[in-house]
Enzyme design. Structure first.
Site, PDB file in Angstrom:
ATOM      1  N   LEU A 242       0.877  -1.182   0.000  1.00 53.38           N
ATOM      2  CA  LEU A 242       0.000   0.000   0.000  1.00 53.38           C
ATOM      3  C   LEU A 242       0.912   1.229   0.000  1.00 53.38           C
ATOM      4  CD1 LEU A 242      -3.021   0.327  -0.139  1.00 53.38           C
ATOM      5  CD2 LEU A 242      -3.081   0.564   2.332  1.00 53.38           C
ATOM      6  N   HIS A 243       1.290   1.657  -1.182  1.00 50.14           N
ATOM      7  CA  HIS A 243       2.372   2.633  -1.346  1.00 50.14           C
ATOM      8  C   HIS A 243       2.050   4.007  -0.726  1.00 50.14           C
ATOM      9  CE1 HIS A 243       4.169  -0.134  -4.289  1.00 50.14           C
ATOM     10  NE2 HIS A 243       3.026  -0.147  -4.931  1.00 50.14           N
TER      11      HIS A 243
END
Ligand code: RIB
Ligand code: CA
Length: 313
Positions: A242-243
């Site tokens: 989940l950048h």
């Protein structure tokens, strides 16, 4: 404690969406002045659509959303529908936005906001290609001395690339823009793939979003259900990284992250390594440090923070 004033520059993108929600869920710590959109994951008309969809999902149709650059400084746009779907926000079924797009250009909003607020009081949080940020720095060089810092998602070193063997997507799409930003002299904190690939949305973590049983919690789980399939297949991992929420989480809880202040330069010529962030982690050159390169994260702490904040909306 007064809330930190920020501008989110973004190319939503499901992970961008979660980052925006995290910021909107944290009003006592974060004063989100506006959202500036850039072409990246999907073309600009979709990133501006998606940003407004997320604002309305969060009950914030008042949030000013601006359209910015629709292509990189010097190259053709590269998009990532293969990851984010053709709309860029595939997964949940959400209504088309009704809130208006602001008439001002995103670059002018960035410049004007930095000039109107006290110097070093506004933080820029780019979550996509750095085209808007670089264009603002070129158009108004005086703003470089007014930016509190740039906290961006982009780049990679030990984790190597995700769009090419050596380059991370945000930097690869507009390497010239990244080069301008990293040479600007502005204080920079980088959330690279080295960190975000340690922030995997496992099934249990995604089920925690779904178990919130709120429209936002369910939408986040559905976005992740869609977004993660590409990375899980590519990396064989137990969830997708989940950048972009790592950028906002760093603002809220920097103690969850660790890294080094090092030199980072951008490859802008070699076709083989274009967009590579050449990070001098081991300080083998005499190039001056220009960024805090974060490499580690307390992933459980990150998802606890994220889940509790998302629950607020
Ligand atoms: O490489 C990951 C980055 O590219 C994230 O910001 C994602 O949203 C895409 O923009
Ligand atoms: Ca993004």
């Amino acid at each position: 404690m007064t809330a930190r004033k920020i501008i989110i520059d973004t190319d939503p993108g499901q992970d961008d969406a979660v980052a925006i929600l995290l910021a909107l869920a944290s009003p006592s710590e974060i004063d989100l002045l506006g959202i500036t959109c850039v072409a990246g994951n999907v073309p600009l008309d979709l990133t501006t659509r998606n940003a407004r969809i997320i604002c309305e999902l969060a009950g914030r149709p008042d949030m000013p959303v601006f359209a910015g650059c629709d292509r990189p400084l010097r190259r053709a746009l590269v998009t990532a529908e293969h990851v984010h779907g053709k709309t860029g926000l595939d997964g949940p079924t959400l209504p088309e936005p009704t809130m208006p797009l602001q008439s001002a250009h995103a670059v002018d909003f960035i410049i004007d906001t930095l000039r109107q607020h006290p110097a070093n009081s506004v933080t820029l949080c780019p979550l996509g290609p750095l085209t808007n940020i670089a264009t603002a720095l070129q158009k108004a060089p005086d703003i470089a001395g007014r930016i509190e810092q740039i906290v961006l998602m982009g780049g990679a070193y030990f984790e190597v690339g995700n769009i090419t063997p050596t380059a991370e997507f945000n930097i690869y799409v507009d390497p010239e823009a990244a080069d301008i930003v990293f040479k600007s002299g502005v204080k920079i904190t980088v959330l690279p793939l080295d960190v975000t690939h340690k922030a995997l949305v496992t099934a249990a973590r995604n089920d925690a979003f779904r178990a919130l049983n709120t429209p936002v919690g369910i939408a986040v789980a559905q976005m992740t259900d869609f977004f993660e399939r590409f990375d899980k297949e590519k990396y064989g991992s137990d969830g997708a990284p989940l950048h972009d929420p790592c950028v906002i989480a760093y603002l809220l809880a920097p103690q969850l992250f660790a890294g080094r202040h090092i030199n980072i330069e951008i490859e802008t010529t070699s076709p083989l390594t274009l967009g590579m962030t050449v990070a001098d982690w081991w300080r083998v050159t005499d190039r001056a440090p220009n960024a805090l390169f974060l490499r580690d994260v307390d992933a459980d702490g990150l998802f606890d923070l994220l889940t509790h904040r998302i629950a607020r909306i």
